[in-house]
Write a protein that holds these residues in place. Structure first.
Motif, PDB file in Angstrom:
ATOM      1  N   ASP A   1      -2.428   4.070  -7.038  1.00 51.62           N
ATOM      2  CA  ASP A   1      -3.384   3.334  -6.207  1.00 51.62           C
ATOM      3  C   ASP A   1      -4.238   4.254  -5.329  1.00 51.62           C
ATOM      4  OD1 ASP A   1      -2.517   0.952  -7.283  1.00 51.62           O
ATOM      5  OD2 ASP A   1      -1.273   0.403  -5.566  1.00 51.62           O
TER       6      ASP A   1
ATOM      7  N   TYR B   1      -3.183   6.683  -3.015  1.00 52.90           N
ATOM      8  CA  TYR B   1      -2.652   7.132  -1.719  1.00 52.90           C
ATOM      9  C   TYR B   1      -2.153   8.571  -1.822  1.00 52.90           C
ATOM     10  CZ  TYR B   1      -2.928   2.279  -0.279  1.00 52.90           C
ATOM     11  OH  TYR B   1      -3.375   1.018   0.023  1.00 52.90           O
ATOM     12  N   ASP B   2      -2.287   9.309  -0.716  1.00 53.23           N
ATOM     13  CA  ASP B   2      -1.826  10.698  -0.704  1.00 53.23           C
ATOM     14  C   ASP B   2      -0.530  10.886   0.075  1.00 53.23           C
ATOM     15  OD1 ASP B   2      -2.741  10.402   1.894  1.00 53.23           O
ATOM     16  OD2 ASP B   2      -3.993  12.204   1.868  1.00 53.23           O
ATOM     17  N   HIS B   3      -0.026   9.815   0.689  1.00 55.86           N
ATOM     18  CA  HIS B   3       1.249   9.896   1.403  1.00 55.86           C
ATOM     19  C   HIS B   3       1.892   8.508   1.481  1.00 55.86           C
ATOM     20  CE1 HIS B   3      -1.342   8.473   4.689  1.00 55.86           C
ATOM     21  NE2 HIS B   3      -0.227   8.020   5.243  1.00 55.86           N
ATOM     22  N   MET B   4       3.175   8.516   1.766  1.00 54.32           N
ATOM     23  CA  MET B   4       3.930   7.278   2.007  1.00 54.32           C
ATOM     24  C   MET B   4       4.465   7.339   3.426  1.00 54.32           C
ATOM     25  SD  MET B   4       3.923   5.336  -0.695  1.00 54.32           S
ATOM     26  CE  MET B   4       5.253   4.152  -0.619  1.00 54.32           C
TER      27      MET B   4
ATOM     28  N   ALA C   1       2.087   4.068  -5.504  1.00 56.79           N
ATOM     29  CA  ALA C   1       1.129   4.435  -4.455  1.00 56.79           C
ATOM     30  C   ALA C   1       0.172   5.522  -4.941  1.00 56.79           C
ATOM     31  CB  ALA C   1       1.865   4.888  -3.200  1.00 56.79           C
TER      32      ALA C   1
ATOM     33  N   ARG D   1       7.049  10.214   7.147  1.00 57.49           N
ATOM     34  CA  ARG D   1       5.941  10.329   6.204  1.00 57.49           C
ATOM     35  C   ARG D   1       6.275  11.392   5.157  1.00 57.49           C
ATOM     36  NH1 ARG D   1      -0.171  11.125   8.175  1.00 57.49           N
ATOM     37  NH2 ARG D   1       0.169   8.926   8.562  1.00 57.49           N
TER      38      ARG D   1
ATOM     39  N   GLY E   1       0.841  -1.202   0.000  1.00 54.02           N
ATOM     40  CA  GLY E   1       0.000   0.000   0.000  1.00 54.02           C
ATOM     41  C   GLY E   1       0.868   1.241   0.000  1.00 54.02           C
ATOM     42  N   ASN E   2       0.744   2.034   1.051  1.00 55.48           N
ATOM     43  CA  ASN E   2       1.553   3.251   1.145  1.00 55.48           C
ATOM     44  C   ASN E   2       2.661   3.120   2.196  1.00 55.48           C
ATOM     45  OD1 ASN E   2      -0.111   3.345   3.398  1.00 55.48           O
ATOM     46  ND2 ASN E   2      -0.338   5.560   3.340  1.00 55.48           N
TER      47      ASN E   2
END
Length: 148
Positions: A105, A107-110, A102, A144, A73-74
């Motif tokens: 997919d 996501y807005d952050h890792m 990401a 993050r 995911g992230n």
């Protein structure tokens, strides 16, 4: 220039060796011997194969396997660059690869956990400290980065 591709189970010996080399040559500057041994015992060929089933795992090739990273995911895991290849942009290339996936997919952050050794690398990529924690592998930063 390095190219990124999906991990194949035949890569497990090279990836396990790369991780062990990183731990013994680089991370050993920041962690006691018993922690390094515990980490080396954890990242066996078999364990690498298991992780590749649980997560998306990638390798960077540049005259052999020069780095690896995995993603769920992230979340970023098992990010290592072969010490002789350090400083050539391979780590950045691997990270940008999983970040782009990401984004696709949604996501807005890792997020990633970073060793003391890798902390500065992630900060240079724009990751911000969220917290720190103690793990079975010693002190760890949680970072993050917002994604575009």
């Amino acid at each position: 220039m390095a190219t990124i591709r999906r991990f194949d189970s035949a890569d497990a010996p090279a990836v396990a060796g790369l991780i062990e080399r990183c731990l013994r040559e680089v991370n050993s500057r920041d962690y006691p011997r018993e922690v390094i041994e515990r980490m080396c015992d954890h990242f066996t060929e078999q364990r690498i194969k298991e992780l590749a089933i649980q997560r998306q795992m990638f390798v960077a090739e540049a005259n052999g396997i020069a780095g690896t990273v995995s993603r769920d995911g992230n979340k970023v895991y098992t990010m290592f660059v072969n010490p002789p290849a350090a400083g050539r942009g391979i780590g950045r290339l691997l990270m940008r690869h999983v970040e782009a996936l990401a984004v696709v997919d949604g996501y807005d952050h890792m997020e990633t956990g970073a060793s003391i050794t890798g902390h500065g690398f992630y900060q240079r990529l724009g990751y911000i400290d969220v917290r720190s924690t103690e793990t079975e592998f010693g002190f760890n930063y949680i970072l993050r980065r917002n994604l575009p």
